[in-house]
Design a protein around this motif. Structure first.
Motif: not given
Length: 493
Positions: A1-11
């Protein structure tokens, strides 16, 4: 069982897949730059950035043999993307330091005083927030405004494009200046004050709420399982704090990304006047029964400027070799306080003064000044810029006992030690430096029952890797150097 984290920054953006116990199974990163159609303006090209985000998701998904069961997205605050219900992207996204909309601030301020606004929203009127930029879009990008069914923060935008319903978590909604922090919904009074339309704003939900599932189209294009759960994310600094295990009063996260950002946690809202006097905001944490505040500047952007100005070709070569040029640049830092003094006001500065029109200063250059001395001055100056606000926290009843470093900059032990010495407080690093993505994954896990609570999620995934104690001798030297910094800043003012 896996979990995805998506991190959207300024650059840049990253997608990371974690196991249930916080081990990284796969990750991908893409960098991008904002564009400036006019001097001083800054906006993200929405479609181009969405393309980069899709690349990271697809690469991370392809690199993991376990199917993603749930995901959440954390993102920069304030900036909005206008879209239609059919998922058409209508315009670019204005960044917080963009001055467009500032022309409305005087009129808005004459109709509502700061203390009343703070009691409703937890912020005072200022340039960074979405409100004035939405007013500018309504007047100057009228077609996009009228066609837009909803304006979404980047976290909600990515989730929406993957198949979720339009939504904004409480922490990001607060960055609009239109949110009632106690009622946890858009404020009719603030909407009336601004003249903006409620029906163009998404529903507001707590971080970790299930808001949809990955669509068949997104699954086919990106390699995600169709029907994987999508949960509401959080403002990137709140997700950083969660992914660092910073959820209790008396703790503080020290984010070291595009923005250098201190995020202290507290359980009760301090009085409006106390916070206003210190230039401090109040925002919902990703943990629903806690609040945070932000002390920040754009140090990461200045370090990127340094890289592109002093080491552009080395950066290109390092990329070709699969190496990180920052490792080489940070190896050039001296152990002792530097001789170059830098005012890091290259771009918008946060509390306590929220300066948008200053310029950076590099002082103390000599014929024997080395390249690394300039970088050391940038790092020192950026921490000095935070120190003034840190000193005011106890007066608001906020007393950080230690800091947890997070973000790409925290990979440099020299930089983390510098923070400990200048702020005279212990610092810790966790196993996962990309705490924002981990925080998003924890929200996805808690929102789908993988964890019974956020507390269980952080206990299962967050582990302290090392600790940095202040060096007493350097603490004394940096107190003297801070006085020199303060005098130089006073002269520039």
């Amino acid at each position: 069982m896996s979990l995805m984290g998506i991190d959207v920054g300024t650059s840049g953006c990253k997608a990371v897949i974690f196991s249930q116990d916080g081990q990284i199974l796969s990750s991908a990163y893409r960098e991008y730059a904002f564009v400036s159609p006019e001097p001083g303006w800054g906006q993200l090209e929405s479609l181009a950035v969405w393309g980069k985000i899709k690349e990271t998701i697809a690469e991370a998904a392809a690199g993991c043999s376990e199917g993603v069961t749930a995901l959440a997205v954390t993102s920069l605050g304030e900036s909005l993307v206008p879209v239609t219900r059919k998922r058409e992207v209508l315009a670019d996204s204005l960044l917080l330091f963009d001055p467009r909309g500032d022309e409305f601030l005087e009129e808005l301020g004459s109709r509502l005083d700061d203390e009343t606004l703070y009691r409703i929203n937890g912020n005072t009127l200022g340039s960074p927030f979405s409100l004035s930029k939405l007013m500018w879009i309504k007047r100057n990008w009228a077609e996009a405004y009228e066609r837009a069914d909803v304006f979404l923060f980047w976290s909600g935008f990515v989730a929406f494009m993957l198949g979720a319903e339009p939504a904004a978590d409480y922490s990001l909604a607060n960055r609009s200046l239109l949110f009632d922090i106690d009622r946890t919904d858009w404020s009719e009074r603030l909407l009336g004050w601004s003249g903006l339309d409620r029906d163009k704003l998404p529903d507001t939900v707590p971080s970790g709420t299930l808001i949809g599932r990955v669509s068949g189209q997104a699954a086919e294009e990106l390699g995600l399982p169709e029907g994987a759960a999508i949960c509401a994310g959080a403002h990137d600094q709140c997700a950083n704090a969660l992914g660092s295990g910073v959820t209790e009063a008396g703790e503080a996260m020290f984010g070291m990304g595009t923005y250098l950002c201190i995020v202290p946690v507290f359980a009760e809202r301090p009085a409006a006047r106390v916070m206003i006097e210190r230039g401090l905001n109040t925002e919902h944490h990703a943990r629903p029964d806690r609040f945070v505040s932000f002390i920040y500047n754009q140090c990461g952007s200045v370090v990127k400027w340094y890289r592109d100005t002093f080491a552009a070709q080395e950066h290109i070569r390092a990329q070709a070799e699969g190496a990180d040029v920052y490792d080489r640049l940070f190896a050039e830092l001296s152990d002792d306080p530097g001789g170059v003094l830098v005012l890091p006001h290259f771009a918008f500065m946060g509390p306590p003064e929220f300066i948008s029109d200053a310029s950076g200063v590099i002082a103390g250059l000599r014929l024997d000044t080395r390249r690394g001395d300039v970088l050391k001055g940038i790092l020192e100056g950026s921490i000095f810029a935070l120190k003034e606000s840190v000193a005011t926290l106890p007066g608001a009843g906020i007393n950080p006992r230690r800091y947890r470093a997070a973000g790409g900059g925290s990979r440099s032990g020299a930089w983390v030690q510098l923070c400990a010495d200048i702020l005279d407080c212990p610092f810790e690093r966790t196993d996962v430096t990309e705490a924002g993505a981990l925080g998003a994954a924890i929200l996805a896990g808690a929102g789908t029952g993988v964890y019974s609570s956020l507390e269980e999620g952080t206990a299962a995934t967050v582990r302290v890797h090392d600790r940095f104690e202040p060096d007493a001798a350097k603490v004394s030297l940096y107190k003297e150097r801070y006085e020199s910094y303060s005098q130089l800043w006073s002269l520039l003012q």
